[in-house]
Every structure is written in C-alpha cells, then in structure tokens.
Motif scaffolding. Sequence first.
Motif, short mmCIF file in Angstrom:
data_model
loop_
_atom_site.label_atom_id
_atom_site.label_comp_id
_atom_site.label_asym_id
_atom_site.label_seq_id
_atom_site.Cartn_x
_atom_site.Cartn_y
_atom_site.Cartn_z
N ALA A 72 24.31 -24.29 -13.46
CA ALA A 72 25.31 -23.28 -13.69
C ALA A 72 24.78 -21.66 -13.02
O ALA A 72 23.29 -20.96 -12.98
N VAL A 73 25.71 -21.30 -12.13
CA VAL A 73 25.61 -19.87 -10.81
C VAL A 73 26.46 -18.87 -11.55
O VAL A 73 28.46 -19.67 -11.16
N PRO A 74 26.50 -17.68 -11.53
CA PRO A 74 27.51 -17.19 -12.42
C PRO A 74 28.27 -16.61 -10.83
O PRO A 74 27.45 -16.75 -9.27
N VAL A 75 29.85 -16.50 -10.93
CA VAL A 75 30.80 -16.33 -9.72
C VAL A 75 29.76 -15.47 -9.57
O VAL A 75 30.38 -15.70 -8.03
N PRO A 76 30.29 -14.35 -9.00
CA PRO A 76 29.56 -13.11 -9.04
C PRO A 76 28.33 -13.48 -8.03
O PRO A 76 28.70 -13.14 -7.08
N ALA A 77 27.47 -13.96 -8.49
CA ALA A 77 26.24 -13.94 -8.00
C ALA A 77 26.47 -15.20 -6.30
O ALA A 77 25.76 -15.04 -5.42
N LYS A 78 27.20 -16.01 -6.66
CA LYS A 78 27.60 -17.16 -5.55
C LYS A 78 28.38 -15.82 -4.68
O LYS A 78 28.13 -16.46 -3.09
N LEU A 79 29.13 -15.33 -5.11
CA LEU A 79 30.13 -14.92 -4.19
C LEU A 79 29.00 -13.54 -3.02
O LEU A 79 29.05 -13.32 -1.62
N LEU A 80 27.66 -12.67 -3.85
CA LEU A 80 27.17 -11.73 -3.47
C LEU A 80 26.24 -12.63 -2.04
O LEU A 80 25.93 -12.68 -1.36
N ALA A 81 25.89 -14.44 -2.43
CA ALA A 81 24.52 -14.43 -1.71
C ALA A 81 25.74 -15.18 -0.50
O ALA A 81 24.87 -14.71 0.12
N CYS A 82 26.85 -15.74 -0.34
CA CYS A 82 27.53 -15.99 0.57
C CYS A 82 27.61 -14.82 1.21
O CYS A 82 27.37 -14.53 2.96
N SER A 83 28.28 -13.80 0.44
CA SER A 83 28.61 -12.68 1.55
C SER A 83 27.28 -11.71 2.08
O SER A 83 27.87 -11.77 3.30
N MET A 84 25.73 -12.18 1.69
CA MET A 84 24.84 -11.84 2.71
C MET A 84 24.46 -12.16 3.53
O MET A 84 23.94 -12.09 4.51
N MET A 85 24.43 -14.04 2.82
CA MET A 85 24.55 -14.76 4.61
C MET A 85 24.93 -14.57 5.58
O MET A 85 25.04 -15.06 6.49
N THR A 86 26.91 -13.96 5.40
CA THR A 86 27.41 -13.96 6.08
C THR A 86 26.97 -12.41 6.69
O THR A 86 27.40 -13.09 7.94
N LEU A 87 26.68 -11.61 6.20
CA LEU A 87 26.75 -9.85 7.55
C LEU A 87 25.12 -10.47 7.47
O LEU A 87 24.81 -9.91 8.61
N SER A 88 24.08 -11.52 7.27
CA SER A 88 22.95 -11.72 8.36
C SER A 88 22.98 -12.20 9.20
O SER A 88 22.49 -12.06 9.90
N TRP A 89 23.46 -13.43 9.17
CA TRP A 89 23.82 -14.07 10.74
C TRP A 89 24.51 -13.85 11.32
O TRP A 89 24.88 -13.29 12.56
N SER A 90 25.74 -12.49 10.49
CA SER A 90 26.60 -11.72 11.89
C SER A 90 26.14 -10.70 12.70
O SER A 90 25.75 -10.40 13.56
N MET A 91 24.43 -10.21 11.70
CA MET A 91 23.64 -9.62 12.85
C MET A 91 23.21 -9.72 13.56
O MET A 91 22.73 -9.57 14.83
N LEU A 92 22.99 -10.92 13.21
CA LEU A 92 21.85 -11.57 14.39
C LEU A 92 22.47 -11.87 15.35
O LEU A 92 21.66 -11.84 16.88
N ALA A 93 23.84 -12.27 14.89
CA ALA A 93 24.06 -12.90 16.59
C ALA A 93 24.81 -11.34 17.03
O ALA A 93 24.61 -10.91 18.53
N LEU A 94 25.23 -9.92 16.42
CA LEU A 94 25.62 -8.96 17.08
C LEU A 94 24.23 -8.42 17.84
O LEU A 94 24.29 -7.92 18.51
N LEU A 95 23.39 -8.62 17.17
CA LEU A 95 21.23 -8.40 18.20
C LEU A 95 21.22 -9.06 19.39
O LEU A 95 20.62 -8.29 19.61
N GLY A 96 22.36 -9.63 19.45
CA GLY A 96 21.61 -11.00 20.36
C GLY A 96 20.91 -11.61 20.29
O GLY A 96 19.83 -12.37 21.41
N VAL A 97 20.32 -12.51 19.15
CA VAL A 97 19.71 -13.19 18.25
C VAL A 97 19.90 -14.50 19.68
O VAL A 97 21.07 -14.93 19.79
#
Length: 122
Positions: A72-97
């Motif tokens: 089991a993984v706590p809900v806040p950890a799931k939300l934070l991890a998914c949010s960070m992955m979305t943010l990271s991918w978005s930053m890669l896209a904005l940087l023109g990777v």
Amino acid sequence: MREHSGKTGFRILSYVALSLAAAGVALPLLPTTPFVLLAAFFASKGSLAFAQWLDEHPRYGPIIDSWRRKRAVPVPAKLLACSMMTLSWSMLALLGVSGMILAVSGTCMVASACYLVTRPSF
C-alpha cells in the motif's frame, strides 16, 4: 572482505535514501515514501540494526509496514508522484526535447503512474 564492502555499500545507500526521505518531509516537491521504502530495503541488506530502527520509527515504520504487508502507498504520495511526473514531462516538452525522448520518458512515466495508482492506499 567482499561481503563486508557490499554491506557497507547498502548501508551508505540506506542512509542516503533516508536523508532524501527526511528532506521530503520539509520540501513539498520531494516525495518521502519512495525514499523511506528504498532506505528500508537497503538497510535490510546492509544493517539489521538500522533496518530495525526504521521498522520501529513512529513516522517511517507504518509506511514500511503497509508496503510490506499490503503493498500500500498513501494517497498523498500517489498524488505527489503523479504530479511530479506530469510536471517533469511538461518541462521536457517546453524545453523542446526530441520527440523520441518525450515518447520514451512519457511511456515510462505513464507505466510508473499506472503501477502506483493501482496499489492499495492506507
């Protein structure tokens, strides 16, 4: 001698992982739970005393116990991890990777998110 140096490596990794977990308590963008689980894994290989201390810790012990018993993984950890992955991918896209890197990283992040979200919560 080799066995001892391997244990030392695991011990160092467990301390580094726990340090990152402790930093995650204070820093909102750094997840705590994955680093606690890594610290517990590495400690079990390198220092039984440290592993026991983690298992009995009032803050980290319940996280480790829930993962071991129910995966089991706590809900806040799931939300934070998914949010960070979305943010990271978005930053890669904005940087023109390149599209290939976006596709590979996006696939890995979506697979990780799917695994994480399908784990039970506390």
